[in-house]
Design an enzyme around this catalytic site. Structure first.
Site, mmCIF file in Angstrom:
data_model
loop_
_atom_site.group_PDB
_atom_site.id
_atom_site.type_symbol
_atom_site.label_atom_id
_atom_site.label_comp_id
_atom_site.label_asym_id
_atom_site.label_seq_id
_atom_site.Cartn_x
_atom_site.Cartn_y
_atom_site.Cartn_z
ATOM 1 N N ASN A 56 -14.123 1.477 -12.066
ATOM 2 C CA ASN A 56 -13.311 0.451 -11.387
ATOM 3 C C ASN A 56 -11.850 0.435 -11.856
ATOM 4 O O ASN A 56 -10.989 -0.107 -11.172
ATOM 5 C CB ASN A 56 -13.914 -0.950 -11.571
ATOM 6 C CG ASN A 56 -15.150 -1.189 -10.731
ATOM 7 O OD1 ASN A 56 -15.993 -2.028 -11.057
ATOM 8 N ND2 ASN A 56 -15.290 -0.478 -9.615
ATOM 9 N N ASP A 68 -22.509 -6.134 -5.259
ATOM 10 C CA ASP A 68 -21.683 -5.278 -4.404
ATOM 11 C C ASP A 68 -21.398 -5.935 -3.057
ATOM 12 O O ASP A 68 -22.194 -6.746 -2.578
ATOM 13 C CB ASP A 68 -22.418 -3.942 -4.199
ATOM 14 C CG ASP A 68 -21.482 -2.851 -3.717
ATOM 15 O OD1 ASP A 68 -20.247 -3.057 -3.739
ATOM 16 O OD2 ASP A 68 -21.986 -1.790 -3.294
HETATM 17 C C1 FPP Z 1 -18.196 -5.050 -6.103
HETATM 18 O O1 FPP Z 1 -17.716 -5.323 -4.811
HETATM 19 C C2 FPP Z 1 -17.769 -6.057 -7.062
HETATM 20 C C3 FPP Z 1 -16.985 -5.842 -8.157
HETATM 21 C C4 FPP Z 1 -16.442 -4.528 -8.516
HETATM 22 C C5 FPP Z 1 -16.569 -6.931 -9.051
HETATM 23 C C6 FPP Z 1 -17.543 -8.047 -9.238
HETATM 24 C C7 FPP Z 1 -16.797 -9.210 -9.735
HETATM 25 C C8 FPP Z 1 -17.058 -10.501 -9.424
HETATM 26 C C9 FPP Z 1 -18.199 -10.955 -8.635
HETATM 27 C C10 FPP Z 1 -16.141 -11.586 -9.876
HETATM 28 C C11 FPP Z 1 -15.989 -11.826 -11.335
HETATM 29 C C12 FPP Z 1 -17.201 -11.756 -12.149
HETATM 30 C C13 FPP Z 1 -17.618 -12.635 -13.084
HETATM 31 C C14 FPP Z 1 -18.750 -12.266 -13.948
HETATM 32 C C15 FPP Z 1 -17.001 -13.977 -13.260
HETATM 33 P P1 FPP Z 1 -16.765 -4.268 -4.121
HETATM 34 O O2 FPP Z 1 -15.352 -4.676 -4.374
HETATM 35 O O3 FPP Z 1 -17.103 -2.893 -4.583
HETATM 36 O O4 FPP Z 1 -17.122 -4.438 -2.611
HETATM 37 P P2 FPP Z 1 -17.076 -3.313 -1.461
HETATM 38 O O5 FPP Z 1 -18.096 -2.290 -1.837
HETATM 39 O O6 FPP Z 1 -17.424 -4.066 -0.244
HETATM 40 O O7 FPP Z 1 -15.680 -2.768 -1.458
#
Ligand code: FPP
Length: 246
Positions: free
Chosen positions: A69, A21
């Site tokens: 998501n 996250d």
């Molecule tokens: C949460 O951060 C992250 C995600 C919803 C996506 C995770 C994806 C990756 C790390 C990249 C691709 C993955 C792989 C396995 C290659 P957020 O967007 O919720 O952050 P925030 O809470 O700060 O908005």
């Protein structure tokens, strides 16, 4: 000196699960678009996968995309899916070199066809690898997983394949997306949020929870070692008393 040297190889978590996250906030604080955070998040995925394999962790499960998501802005969803395809294409070599098997959990049929096909391709290519299982949770929601399991089991009861008396923990485990994985030992969430967010609710029954303020794109090997060292200092009692364990 790296914290790695203080990790005991005897009490390693066999299954680590991570809620990655903070990508969006990481990017926003630097004045960039959210997707830049996801791109940088893939670097942390790579280093974490390699470190876990090196340490001897047997199973690593990453929450890459939740059922919730899908409600994000269309462009962010599209770019995340493209990132997944490019990461899969790029990292298949690293998986092979490190003898890592790819696995996926979630409602995979809802993924765009290109992602689904690439995913199945890498899963198939790495199916003989045995050093570590890397599981990506994609279009995954724990409640969705439990509903799915209940439907599968109910169907079997209805068709007299099993009886109600056969329903126990083992049977439920066999009908979850995680059917071939052991329970989670250590659950890590980055970015300071202290929530489970519909991730592996059944499988974390006895997991140790570890929260860090570090945003996922900043998560380094040392942060991983910190989490494991913290885990190794805890006493896991599984409902028993300290005296019973000793
Ligand atoms: C949460 O951060 C992250 C995600 C919803 C996506 C995770 C994806 C990756 C790390 C990249 C691709 C993955 C792989 C396995 C290659 P957020 O967007 O919720 O952050 P925030 O809470 O700060 O908005």
């Amino acid at each position: 000196m790296s914290l790695k040297t203080t990790i005991s190889s005897e009490n390693l978590p066999s299954h680590i699960a991570i809620i990655m996250d903070g990508n969006g906030r990481w990017a926003k604080e630097k004045g960039f678009m959210r997707i830049f955070g996801h791109e940088n998040g893939t670097k942390s995925v790579r280093t974490t996968v390699e470190s876990c394999a090196e340490l001897g962790v047997k199973h690593l499960t990453l929450y890459a995309f939740s059922t919730e998501n899908w409600n994000r802005p269309k462009l962010e969803v599209k770019t995340l899916m493209q990132l997944l395809i490019s990461s899969l294409k790029k990292e298949i070599k690293t998986l092979q070199e490190n003898n890592i098997q790819l696995n996926a959990i979630g409602d995979l049929k809802t993924l765009p066809e290109k992602v689904y096909k690439e995913l199945l391709h890498v899963i198939d290519e790495t199916k003989e690898n045995s050093r570590m299982t890397l599981t990506l949770a994609l279009s995954y929601g724990s409640r969705d997983e439990l509903i799915n399991a209940m439907k599968l089991i109910s169907d079997k009861v209805k068709n007299n394949i099993i009886s109600v008396e056969n329903i126990d923990e083992t049977l439920i485990n066999q009908h979850l997306y995680t059917q071939n994985l052991p329970d989670v030992d250590l659950l890590i969430r980055t970015s300071g949020e202290k929530r489970i967010s519909n991730f592996l609710l059944w499988q974390i029954a006895y997991a140790e929870l570890y929260f860090t303020d570090v945003y996922w794109p900043d998560f380094t090997n040392e942060n991983l070692y910190e989490a494991i060292i913290n885990y190794q200092k805890r006493e896991r009692r599984f409902g028993k008393t300290s005296e019973q364990l000793n």
